[in-house]
Every structure is written in structure tokens, then in C-alpha cells.
Design an enzyme around this catalytic site. Structure first.
Site, mmCIF file in Angstrom:
data_model
loop_
_atom_site.group_PDB
_atom_site.id
_atom_site.type_symbol
_atom_site.label_atom_id
_atom_site.label_comp_id
_atom_site.label_asym_id
_atom_site.label_seq_id
_atom_site.Cartn_x
_atom_site.Cartn_y
_atom_site.Cartn_z
ATOM 1 N N HIS A 104 -8.165 16.855 -31.210
ATOM 2 C CA HIS A 104 -7.508 15.793 -30.447
ATOM 3 C C HIS A 104 -7.951 14.451 -31.037
ATOM 4 C CE1 HIS A 104 -7.825 19.078 -27.448
ATOM 5 N NE2 HIS A 104 -6.733 18.561 -26.887
ATOM 6 N N GLU A 235 2.658 23.562 -26.309
ATOM 7 C CA GLU A 235 1.766 24.615 -25.828
ATOM 8 C C GLU A 235 1.963 24.834 -24.325
ATOM 9 O OE1 GLU A 235 -3.015 25.242 -25.261
ATOM 10 O OE2 GLU A 235 -2.300 24.269 -27.089
ATOM 11 N N GLU A 271 -1.106 30.028 -26.248
ATOM 12 C CA GLU A 271 -2.497 30.349 -25.926
ATOM 13 C C GLU A 271 -2.502 31.514 -24.944
ATOM 14 O OE1 GLU A 271 -6.234 28.442 -23.544
ATOM 15 O OE2 GLU A 271 -5.302 27.169 -25.067
ATOM 16 N N HIS A 274 -3.626 31.115 -21.393
ATOM 17 C CA HIS A 274 -2.617 30.487 -20.535
ATOM 18 C C HIS A 274 -1.562 31.509 -20.111
ATOM 19 C CE1 HIS A 274 -3.445 26.245 -22.428
ATOM 20 N NE2 HIS A 274 -4.479 26.727 -21.759
ATOM 21 N N ASP A 299 -3.126 29.792 -30.242
ATOM 22 C CA ASP A 299 -4.482 29.382 -29.897
ATOM 23 C C ASP A 299 -5.238 30.627 -29.465
ATOM 24 O OD1 ASP A 299 -4.416 26.733 -30.496
ATOM 25 O OD2 ASP A 299 -4.750 26.004 -28.474
ATOM 26 N N ASP A 312 -11.371 30.204 -21.626
ATOM 27 C CA ASP A 312 -11.429 29.909 -23.070
ATOM 28 C C ASP A 312 -12.525 30.706 -23.783
ATOM 29 O OD1 ASP A 312 -9.313 28.100 -23.209
ATOM 30 O OD2 ASP A 312 -10.562 26.426 -22.579
ATOM 31 N N ASP A 342 -9.223 28.246 -30.018
ATOM 32 C CA ASP A 342 -9.392 27.332 -28.884
ATOM 33 C C ASP A 342 -10.296 28.034 -27.870
ATOM 34 O OD1 ASP A 342 -9.247 25.487 -26.897
ATOM 35 O OD2 ASP A 342 -7.082 25.618 -26.593
#
Length: 439
Positions: A104, A235, A271, A274, A299, A312, A342
Site C-alpha cells: 500500500h 479485491e 483472497e 474473504h 491473495d 489472514d 497477504d
């Protein structure tokens, strides 16, 4: 800070030792970067990437506790710490043997008191990043902008009810795209961390979705204006921090993109943690995005289903990695996307070597998944069974359905001629037993 500072002293470049024992955790037992599978090197199928935020900015905090990861690079003034962090990161990338990283904008450089100061900080840090990239050969898989952490974004960024905030987000993304071009990023990710709502009572859903579409279109125009050659990715995530987020899952995002004529400009960064938060199986969104030609990157992490929130964790389940890699091979690879970790080492894992152990284990898990997927595809047992299951669509009325030329009248005539269909077994248990043969 001197460039010669070694943060991971005593750790050499991680070797490939396929005969390593159970306690040998500082070596790859399955990831052999140069090995060729189905005409492509393993490193090119997998395209591993290390995420900057969890691995180098993370401190082990959680909603119930203070930091447990006291990293030597997080010392000094904000800019001093940022430079130390960057050197530590590139030392890690080189010793681990990965070719990509992701970040980021606010991971790379601290935010200043004004937008101008913030951009100056980012310019200085990305100058150093470019220098380190050139020295090591490590590249940027993707860049993203943090449009969720600062208090200004508490009501969203592109979907904020205050256009002043949306404008700030636009200015931040403009700089992010400039940085992506500067560093040669192969992708740019949009994660709508607060693009959603907590209460429908104070939310104009149609307006917010429309504003978000306009925001993405501005980004597309600027990308074209500056000649940025990278893939745009969105995402999905169903919740956290918002009660409901507009990018709920793969199909929600695909529907949004198609509705606003953005599907030719974007693909999805999936991801799996998610995906499971949305109530789907681990591989679901990877498979669904790929089915529509919209899978751009992954991810690579996992969650703890019994907790029900975004943990995560590093992916270690070989069944999951096999299913993901099978989908990736079937679509011809992920390039220019990749497998970005990630994921964060646990709060209870503060040792510096734990960063290596976690990444090594996850890379081996995906390497095993790749090998399994190659065997499944090359032997063709499961694919031939699936083809046979749908064989009725290869001739007669089925072929007309397949090519879209059939009518309801023809459906009726066919049934009158052939009567009641003979129901056949789906053989689910047989498929599962065969799949387990390859794990």
C-alpha cells in the site's frame, strides 16, 4: 542508516532440499523454482509475492492486545523507520528467493501533514525502492492505495457521502498510479475497505454505487493518459469493517463491472479468506472468477472458519492449494498476476525466523498443490468423467442448447418424443475419492 545493515543475520538464502527431515523448516522441500511442469517453470506458474504490510509493518497487535513483534527496522523517526523497513524487506525477498512484492502507498511512506508532504515522502521512498529493485531484480507485483485507515475515510472513499473526501481519494489514487508506473508494477489493486454501509437508514445505495463506478472510470482514464501498462484488479470482501461491503464476492463484483461497462478494464484479485467470510468454500471465488475470464491474481491466505473473521493465516492446506492451482493451470496461468501472501505470522510468533518459516511452508504448500494439479490434468481421469457427464450437449437438441439456437417449442417436442428422462447418478463420492488419490 548504512546499507550494509543485516536484519536477518545468520539466515542464508533458503535452499531447495527435497530430502529434508520433518524438523528442517528453513528449506524448501517442494518448491523448486527452475523445475519445468507442463512447459513452464514452477516459479512462473506460482509467481510468489510477499506483502509489505503484514510482514514488515505488522506489530502483532489485535483488538485485545498490544504489540508483540518488536522489529529492529521499526525504530527512529517515521522516515528513518521507513527506510530501515525497506532495506529489511529487500533482504528478506532476496534470501527467500521471491521475485515480487506488493504494498500500500502508506506502507511504503508515512503520511505527512498535507497531501504535498505525503507525496514528497512517497517520492523519496520509491526512489529508494527503485534503486533496490534494480540491485536485486525483485519487482512489484502490485501497488494499492490505503483508502480505509485514515479517519477521513471512516465513511468510505469512493462511496463517501462527502465529495471532498472522494476528491482526496482521487488525488491519492492519482499519485498511486504515478508510483505504479515509476516502479514498473504489473498490477494495481482496488480494495474497498470501507466501501459499503453499516446502516441502510443513512445510505443512498444507488448513488454510492454510481459514484464508485465514476471513480473507477476516472482511474481508467488517468491510467491511459500516463501510459501505465498494468492490469487493474478489484479485491472482493463481504464484511469487515463494514456490515455490508459492495464488493461482497466475485459474482457481486463481476455484476457491478458488467453493469457499469467496466469489465473490459478490470479483473479480480481473489483472497480466499474473504471468500470463506462470504459463506463460500475456499476455492469458490477463484473458480467463479476464472469461469468468467476475470481471475487476475490471488491473495494467498486462509482463515479460521471457527472464528468467523479475517485472520489472514498462511495457507497450509494441500487440498485447497491443489484446487486453486488446478484452476490456474486450466486458465493458462495468472500472469501478470500472481500468488501474493497477504498473510501474517501469528501474534504468538514474534521471532524473525518465523517470517521465513511461514513463507517457506506456504510456498511448499502451493508447490505441492501445483504438482497435484498437474497430475490431475495430465492423467485426465476427472476431466474425462466430467466430459462424459455433459455428453448430451454434444449432439442433437443438446448441441442446439449449447450454441444458443434452441427454442422452448423444440424442448417440448423433444420431451414428447423421448418421454421422461432417465436420472443418472452424480457420482459425487467417486469424484471425491479420485481427487483424494492425488493429494
Amino acid at each position: 542508516m548504512e546499507k550494509e545493515t543485516e536484519y536477518f543475520a545468520g539466515i542464508a538464502k533458503i535452499p531447495y532440499l527435497p530430502d529434508g527431515g520433518a524438523r528442517d523448516v528453513m528449506c524448501f522441500k517442494h518448491y523448486n523454482a527452475e523445475e519445468v511442469l507442463m512447459g513452464r517453470k514452477m516459479e512462473d506458474w506460482l509467481r510468489f509475492s510477499v506483502c509489505y504490510w503484514h510482514s514488515f509493518c505488522g506489530t502483532g497487535t489485535d483488538p485485545f492486545g498490544f504489540p508483540t513483534h518488536h522489529r529492529p527496522w521499526n525504530q527512529g523517526s517515521p522516515m528513518e523507520a521507513a527506510k530501515k523497513r525497506l532495506h529489511a524487506a529487500f533482504e528478506f525477498f532476496s534470501k527467500l528467493g521471491v521475485k515480487y512484492y506488493t504494498f500500500h502507498d502508506r506502507d511504503m511512506a508515512p503520511e505527512g501533514l498535507t497531501l504535498e508532504e505525503t507525496n514528497w515522502n512517497l517520492d523519496e521512498m520509491t526512489d529508494l525502492a527503485l534503486q533496490l529493485q534494480n540491485q536485486t531484480g525483485v519487482k512489484v507485483l502490485w501497488v494499492t492505495c490505503n483508502l480505509f485507515a485514515h479517519p477521513r475515510y471512516m465513511n468510505g472513499a469512493a462511496t463517501n457521502p462527502d465529495c471532498h473526501v472522494l476528491a482526496y481519494a482521487g488525488a491519492q489514487v492519482k499519485k498511486g498510479l504515478d508510483i505504479a508506473k515509476k516502479l514498473g508494477a504489473e498490477n494495481f489493486v482496488f480494495w474497498g475497505g470501507r466501501e459499503g454501509f453499516h446502516s441502510i437508514h443513512n445510505t443512498h445505495v444507488a448513488a454510492e454505487l454510481r459514484h464508485m463506478a465514476v471513480f473507477f472510470k476516472m482511474a481508467v482514464k488517468y491510467k491511459e493518459k500516463i501510459g501505465l501498462k498494468c492490469q487493474f484488479l478489484i479485491e472482493p470482501k463481504p464484511k469487515e469493517p463494514c456490515k455490508h461491503q459492495y464488493d461482497y464476492d466475485a459474482m457481486s463484483v463481476i455484476g457491478f463491472l458488467k453493469h457499469y461497462d467496466l469489465d473490459s478494464h478490470f479483473k479480480l484479485n481473489i483472497e480466499p479468506n474473504h471468500t470463506t467470510l462470504a459463506g463460500h468454500s475456499y476455492e469458490h471465488d477463484v473458480v467463479m472468477a476464472s469461469a468468467f475470464g476475470m481471475l487476475g491474481s490471488v491473495d494467498s491466505n486462509t482463515g479460521a472458519p471457527d472464528l468467523g473473521w479475517d485472520t489472514d493465516q498462511f495457507p497450509m492446506d494441500i487440498r485447497n492449494t491443489t484446487l486453486v492451482m488446478k484452476t490456474i493451470i486450466e486458465q493458462g496461468g495468472l500472469q501478470p498476476g500472481g500468488l501474493n501472501f497477504d498473510a501474517k505470522v501469528r501474534r504468538e510468533s514474534p521471532d524473525l525466523e518465523d517470517l521465513f518459516i511461514a513463507h517457506i511452508a506456504a510456498m511448499d504448500a502451493f508447490s505441492r498443490g501445483l504438482r497435484n494439479a498437474v497430475r490431475i490434468i495430465e492423467e485426465g481421469t476427472m476431466s474425462s468423467m466430467v466430459m462424459e457427464r455433459y455428453s448430451s450437449f454434444r449432439h442433437g437438441i443438446g448441441q442446439k442448447v449449447e450454441d444458443g439456437s434452441a427454442s422452448l417449442e423444440e424442448m417440448e417436442d423433444f420431451v414428447k418424443q423421448h418421454g421422461e428422462p432417465k436420472v443418472t447418478s452424480g457420482k459425487q463420492e467417486k469424484y471425491e475419492a479420485i481427487f483424494n488419490h492425488y493429494i
